[in-house]
Design an enzyme around this catalytic site. Structure first.
Site, PDB file in Angstrom:
ATOM      1  N   SER A  56       9.210 -17.549 -71.317  1.00 30.08           N
ATOM      2  CA  SER A  56      10.582 -17.746 -71.794  1.00 30.08           C
ATOM      3  C   SER A  56      11.036 -16.782 -72.878  1.00 30.08           C
ATOM      4  CB  SER A  56      10.724 -19.175 -72.339  1.00 30.08           C
ATOM      5  OG  SER A  56       9.814 -19.398 -73.413  1.00 30.08           O
ATOM      6  N   ALA A 118      -0.247 -19.542 -70.849  1.00 35.77           N
ATOM      7  CA  ALA A 118       0.335 -20.311 -69.745  1.00 35.77           C
ATOM      8  C   ALA A 118      -0.630 -20.466 -68.581  1.00 35.77           C
ATOM      9  CB  ALA A 118       1.620 -19.636 -69.258  1.00 35.77           C
ATOM     10  N   TYR A 245       5.235   0.586 -56.736  1.00 39.30           N
ATOM     11  CA  TYR A 245       5.586  -0.807 -56.982  1.00 39.30           C
ATOM     12  C   TYR A 245       5.420  -1.652 -55.716  1.00 39.30           C
ATOM     13  CZ  TYR A 245       7.467  -4.837 -59.294  1.00 39.30           C
ATOM     14  OH  TYR A 245       7.587  -6.092 -59.856  1.00 39.30           O
ATOM     15  N   VAL A 285      15.657  -2.744 -67.912  1.00 38.12           N
ATOM     16  CA  VAL A 285      14.726  -2.234 -68.911  1.00 38.12           C
ATOM     17  C   VAL A 285      14.060  -3.427 -69.575  1.00 38.12           C
ATOM     18  CG1 VAL A 285      14.454  -0.886 -71.031  1.00 38.12           C
ATOM     19  CG2 VAL A 285      16.137  -0.180 -69.314  1.00 38.12           C
TER      20      VAL A 285
END
Length: 406
Positions: A56, A118, A245, A285
């Site tokens: 978050s 997490a 990617y 970005v």
């Protein structure tokens, strides 16, 4: 109280310190960019949907948190992993979280932020306990937005490390670097191919295993509300960056994430009439994206092509919440994904960016890419280059974590 003047010091795109006031102002600007559906502000969060945002404090996860609070009026929990201020400043995400919590409180939102791993079952238990004690024992939405270099499997204790490599053969691409004076240079770089268990390790970190574990953990505690919906944030990107990617180790992990969504969607439909989707976001970005070879060059050229019509993360995640809550149709693609990247991957946009990419050299890059914008966006990740902030003034750095004593 610790106060000092903070000046930006960086190694490439990585800054050593963060500016608390600048980070706070960035959060405020993101909140102000979101309107409620009827143009008014929400009141009390009593009866509002309960949401959990994992990851978050930065990038799209931060945008998901702020958009959920400002647009939907969610209450719930944000989970992130940030470093507290000590000899150095805290991480930017530490200060952004503190600012988000203050804004949420001032708007009557009940949002708790937890700082820790997490991937661990201990964090999952802490979240489950908090949902039970404070949020009616139910969860309506879970947004999963985690980008991490490593993950320890709670079952085996094995720690996996993710790598940025091509698959099959070495991949050459052009990338953008800046010298000590900020002068740009377009260079060719080569990424080695994955070897050994690189793909499996990257998938173990960045694929869907932890997301699925979160759902299983919360389901076992009886915390998923009827109609529970979860979305994992993902990226596909341009053919220009696909070699490192989408067709690289990270891309294999993202494909696993999407397959996990299909598995979870079927399971949740039977359990609680719920659903699971991946949300494919557009380029931005972020602290994660600037580490990927070629992405800095691509982003600068994309902004040079689109100018102010480039869609920022806060607008994309506002769109996502509208789709998840029924304000707008969900509109899934053939793979069951929400597509928030259509503006980026439109044929005319990609043709224009590809033309600029092919013409980009150290001599021409200043004309083809919006380098001022890119520089500013990188600095804003750490709270610098934010209008209205006096960077010559001392600023308090020992900001406490939300909910702890000053």
């Amino acid at each position: 109280m610790s106060e000092r003047v903070i000046t930006p010091r960086n190694r490439g795109f990585l800054f050593i310190d963060s500016h608390p006031t600048g980070c706070e102002r960035v959060v405020e600007q993101m909140w102000q960019a979101v309107s409620s559906p009827d143009g008014s502000s929400h009141g009390s969060s009593d009866g509002a949907p309960v949401a959990l945002v994992i990851g978050s404090s930065a990038g799209y996860g931060l945008a998901a948190t702020i958009a959920g609070l400002a647009r939907v009026g969610i209450r719930g929990i944000g989970v992130c992993f940030e470093k507290a201020p000590d000899r150095r400043t805290g991480t930017a995400g530490w200060y952004r979280t503190a600012a988000t919590a203050r804004l949420a409180r001032s708007h009557g939102r009940d949002m708790t932020f937890l700082n820790g791993d997490a991937f661990s079952d201990a964090m999952k238990d802490q979240v489950a306990d908090l949902l039970k004690q404070r949020f009616d024992g139910r969860l309506d939405y879970l947004i999963y937005s985690v980008a991490a270099p490593r993950r320890t499997d709670p079952d085996t204790g094995v720690t996996y490390a993710s790598v940025l490599k091509s698959v099959g053969k070495a991949h050459r691409t052009r990338t953008l670097v800046f010298d000590g004076d900020g002068a740009p240079e377009v260079r060719e770089v080569e990424s080695p191919p994955a070897e050994g268990d690189d793909i499996a390790q990257t998938t173990a970190v960045m694929g869907g295993a932890d997301w699925e574990r979160w759902i299983g953990h919360l389901s076992a505690r009886g915390l998923l509300a009827d109609g529970f919906t979860t979305a994992a944030l993902s990226y596909i990107g341009s053919p220009l960056t696909a070699g490192i990617y989408r067709q690289g180790t990270i891309g294999v992990a993202k494909a696993h994430l999407e397959q996990t969504a299909r598995t979870l969607d079927e399971r949740l439909a039977g359990l609680v009439g719920g659903r699971a989707v991946t949300s494919v976001n557009g380029a931005a970005v972020t602290q994660s994206s600037t580490a990927i070879p070629g992405i800095a060059l691509y982003l600068g050229l994309l902004r040079g092509t689109l100018g102010d019509t480039l869609v920022p993360p806060i607008a994309q995640l506002t769109d996502l919440w509208d789709r998840l809550t029924g304000i707008r149709p969900l509109d899934l693609d053939d793979e069951g994904r929400i597509r928030l990247d259509t503006w980026e991957l439109a044929a005319d946009v990609q043709a224009a960016v590809t033309d600029r990419w092919n013409r980009a050299t150290t001599e021409t890059i200043g004309e083809l890419a919006d380098l001022d914008w890119f520089h500013t966006e990188v600095k804003r990740l750490y709270g610098f280059a934010v209008p209205g902030v006096d960077y010559d003034a001392p600023v308090r750095t020992d900001i406490p974590w939300p909910g702890t004593a000053s």
